[in-house]
Design a protein around this motif. Sequence first.
Motif, PDB file in Angstrom:
ATOM      1  N   VAL A   1      -0.329  -9.974  10.902  1.00 50.33           N
ATOM      2  CA  VAL A   1      -1.788  -9.857  10.818  1.00 50.33           C
ATOM      3  C   VAL A   1      -2.190  -8.974   9.634  1.00 50.33           C
ATOM      4  O   VAL A   1      -3.073  -9.314   8.849  1.00 50.33           O
ATOM      5  CB  VAL A   1      -2.361  -9.299  12.138  1.00 50.33           C
TER       6      VAL A   1
ATOM      7  N   LYS B   1      -1.742 -10.751   6.423  1.00 51.06           N
ATOM      8  CA  LYS B   1      -2.765 -11.794   6.267  1.00 51.06           C
ATOM      9  C   LYS B   1      -4.062 -11.162   5.784  1.00 51.06           C
ATOM     10  O   LYS B   1      -4.780 -11.728   4.967  1.00 51.06           O
ATOM     11  CB  LYS B   1      -3.019 -12.520   7.596  1.00 51.06           C
ATOM     12  N   ILE B   2      -4.371  -9.978   6.331  1.00 50.04           N
ATOM     13  CA  ILE B   2      -5.584  -9.277   5.892  1.00 50.04           C
ATOM     14  C   ILE B   2      -5.453  -8.899   4.417  1.00 50.04           C
ATOM     15  O   ILE B   2      -6.380  -9.026   3.640  1.00 50.04           O
ATOM     16  CB  ILE B   2      -5.825  -8.015   6.758  1.00 50.04           C
TER      17      ILE B   2
ATOM     18  N   GLY C   1      -3.967 -10.432   2.207  1.00 49.36           N
ATOM     19  CA  GLY C   1      -4.139 -11.607   1.359  1.00 49.36           C
ATOM     20  C   GLY C   1      -2.855 -11.958   0.638  1.00 49.36           C
ATOM     21  O   GLY C   1      -1.976 -11.129   0.474  1.00 49.36           O
ATOM     22  N   ARG C   2      -2.783 -13.213   0.192  1.00 50.47           N
ATOM     23  CA  ARG C   2      -1.532 -13.689  -0.403  1.00 50.47           C
ATOM     24  C   ARG C   2      -1.251 -13.047  -1.747  1.00 50.47           C
ATOM     25  O   ARG C   2      -0.134 -13.002  -2.209  1.00 50.47           O
ATOM     26  CB  ARG C   2      -1.588 -15.206  -0.559  1.00 50.47           C
TER      27      ARG C   2
ATOM     28  N   ARG D   1      -0.962 -24.827   8.107  1.00 47.65           N
ATOM     29  CA  ARG D   1      -2.081 -24.482   7.229  1.00 47.65           C
ATOM     30  C   ARG D   1      -2.679 -23.131   7.608  1.00 47.65           C
ATOM     31  O   ARG D   1      -3.042 -22.335   6.762  1.00 47.65           O
ATOM     32  CB  ARG D   1      -3.170 -25.548   7.342  1.00 47.65           C
ATOM     33  N   LEU D   2      -2.749 -22.921   8.914  1.00 49.37           N
ATOM     34  CA  LEU D   2      -3.339 -21.677   9.413  1.00 49.37           C
ATOM     35  C   LEU D   2      -2.514 -20.470   8.953  1.00 49.37           C
ATOM     36  O   LEU D   2      -3.041 -19.460   8.508  1.00 49.37           O
ATOM     37  CB  LEU D   2      -3.400 -21.717  10.938  1.00 49.37           C
TER      38      LEU D   2
ATOM     39  N   GLY E   1      -1.881 -21.197   4.707  1.00 47.91           N
ATOM     40  CA  GLY E   1      -3.013 -21.550   3.864  1.00 47.91           C
ATOM     41  C   GLY E   1      -2.654 -22.725   2.970  1.00 47.91           C
ATOM     42  O   GLY E   1      -1.658 -23.415   3.189  1.00 47.91           O
TER      43      GLY E   1
ATOM     44  N   PRO F   1      -3.081 -24.330  -1.389  1.00 48.31           N
ATOM     45  CA  PRO F   1      -3.351 -23.912  -2.773  1.00 48.31           C
ATOM     46  C   PRO F   1      -4.849 -23.961  -3.071  1.00 48.31           C
ATOM     47  O   PRO F   1      -5.574 -24.741  -2.466  1.00 48.31           O
ATOM     48  CB  PRO F   1      -2.581 -24.949  -3.599  1.00 48.31           C
ATOM     49  N   THR F   2      -5.280 -23.104  -3.960  1.00 51.26           N
ATOM     50  CA  THR F   2      -6.700 -23.051  -4.324  1.00 51.26           C
ATOM     51  C   THR F   2      -6.831 -23.114  -5.842  1.00 51.26           C
ATOM     52  O   THR F   2      -6.193 -22.323  -6.549  1.00 51.26           O
ATOM     53  CB  THR F   2      -7.332 -21.736  -3.837  1.00 51.26           C
ATOM     54  N   ILE F   3      -7.637 -24.048  -6.312  1.00 50.92           N
ATOM     55  CA  ILE F   3      -7.852 -24.171  -7.759  1.00 50.92           C
ATOM     56  C   ILE F   3      -8.839 -23.094  -8.200  1.00 50.92           C
ATOM     57  O   ILE F   3      -9.898 -22.944  -7.585  1.00 50.92           O
ATOM     58  CB  ILE F   3      -8.393 -25.574  -8.096  1.00 50.92           C
TER      59      ILE F   3
ATOM     60  N   ILE G   1      -4.036 -22.631 -10.623  1.00 50.09           N
ATOM     61  CA  ILE G   1      -4.025 -22.794  -9.165  1.00 50.09           C
ATOM     62  C   ILE G   1      -3.398 -21.567  -8.522  1.00 50.09           C
ATOM     63  O   ILE G   1      -2.319 -21.130  -8.931  1.00 50.09           O
ATOM     64  CB  ILE G   1      -3.214 -24.054  -8.775  1.00 50.09           C
TER      65      ILE G   1
END
Lengths: 147, 171
Positions: free
Chosen positions: A16, A19-20, A22-23, A84-85, A88, A90-92, A134
């Motif tokens: 947890v 996760k807080i 962040g990656r 996914r949860l 996560g 990938p984010t562009i 990305i």
Amino acid sequence: MDSVLRAAAIYLALMVLFKIAGRRSLAELTTFDLVLLMVIGEATQQALLGDDFSLTNALLVIATLIAIDIGLSLIKQRSRWFSRLLDGGPTIVVENGQLLHERLKRARLDEGDILEAARSAQGIVEIRQIKFAILERNGKLSVIPYE
Amino acid sequence: MARPDHSDLHNRHYPVEEDMALQRRVWRFERIGWYALLLLIGLSLAGLFSKGPLSNAQARSADGHLWVEYQRFMRNGASDALIIHLQGKPGKPLEVAIEGELLNGFNVEMLQPQPLKASTAGEGVRLWALSDTDGRAALHVTLRSDGVGRFATRVTSTNGASVQFSQFIYP
């Protein structure tokens, strides 16, 4: 009994907390991040073992940690939603030479971070030379230049 | 989740398939988590997890001849002080009994000053301490928390004064 409970509690709590964080937080390790990780390890160690330094306890704790890890990866394999949860997607963050500012802001990134990744991976020095950047699941930035 | 107004937050399909609804939930979780961490730090500074204004407490008997300084919150494996103050006649031994769950939840690591005498009293202990020239005596007890949960303790002196308090031990 308490070895298993301790290990499970620490596993959950660390998951947890990270996760807080962040990656991105510990993806690019600076010297200080390395020291920070070691300190976190030190703080965790006592709670994991308590005042029982026996071989049995250590093995029980390690076995529990690995078992939870395998268990989670098995669930992830079966359930895309769960995967996914936890991991996560990938984010562009740069698209056709344009920064996607709303995404950068939420991912706690700035132009400097992207240029740094671009320089070290592709030898690119300007955002407009980037076709895509990305933010990957593991927190690394992938940079794809124009052809 | 409602479709965001800003086009930056819409799903892209190339070069990777995105799920921005999930990603925004992740970001929101990180944001809420950050506030939760701040709250946690604030609460621990305040003493919710032992050693702080919320945790330091005193229990005083009705006649004021007996009072106990203790920690409301303690942590398993950590040690803390419990101070029992007694008021009696100068130079006379004062008798005090510690009963209840204290001995189940804690190990008594140290007792200062050494009592004149000690005996068991039911589930607890009975101690005799010599008072000073003003008739006061203080027993400093160092406790190491052993259990988890709430432990109620009762301290009684022979002149009838008694205090009750309970302590919570975190795992």
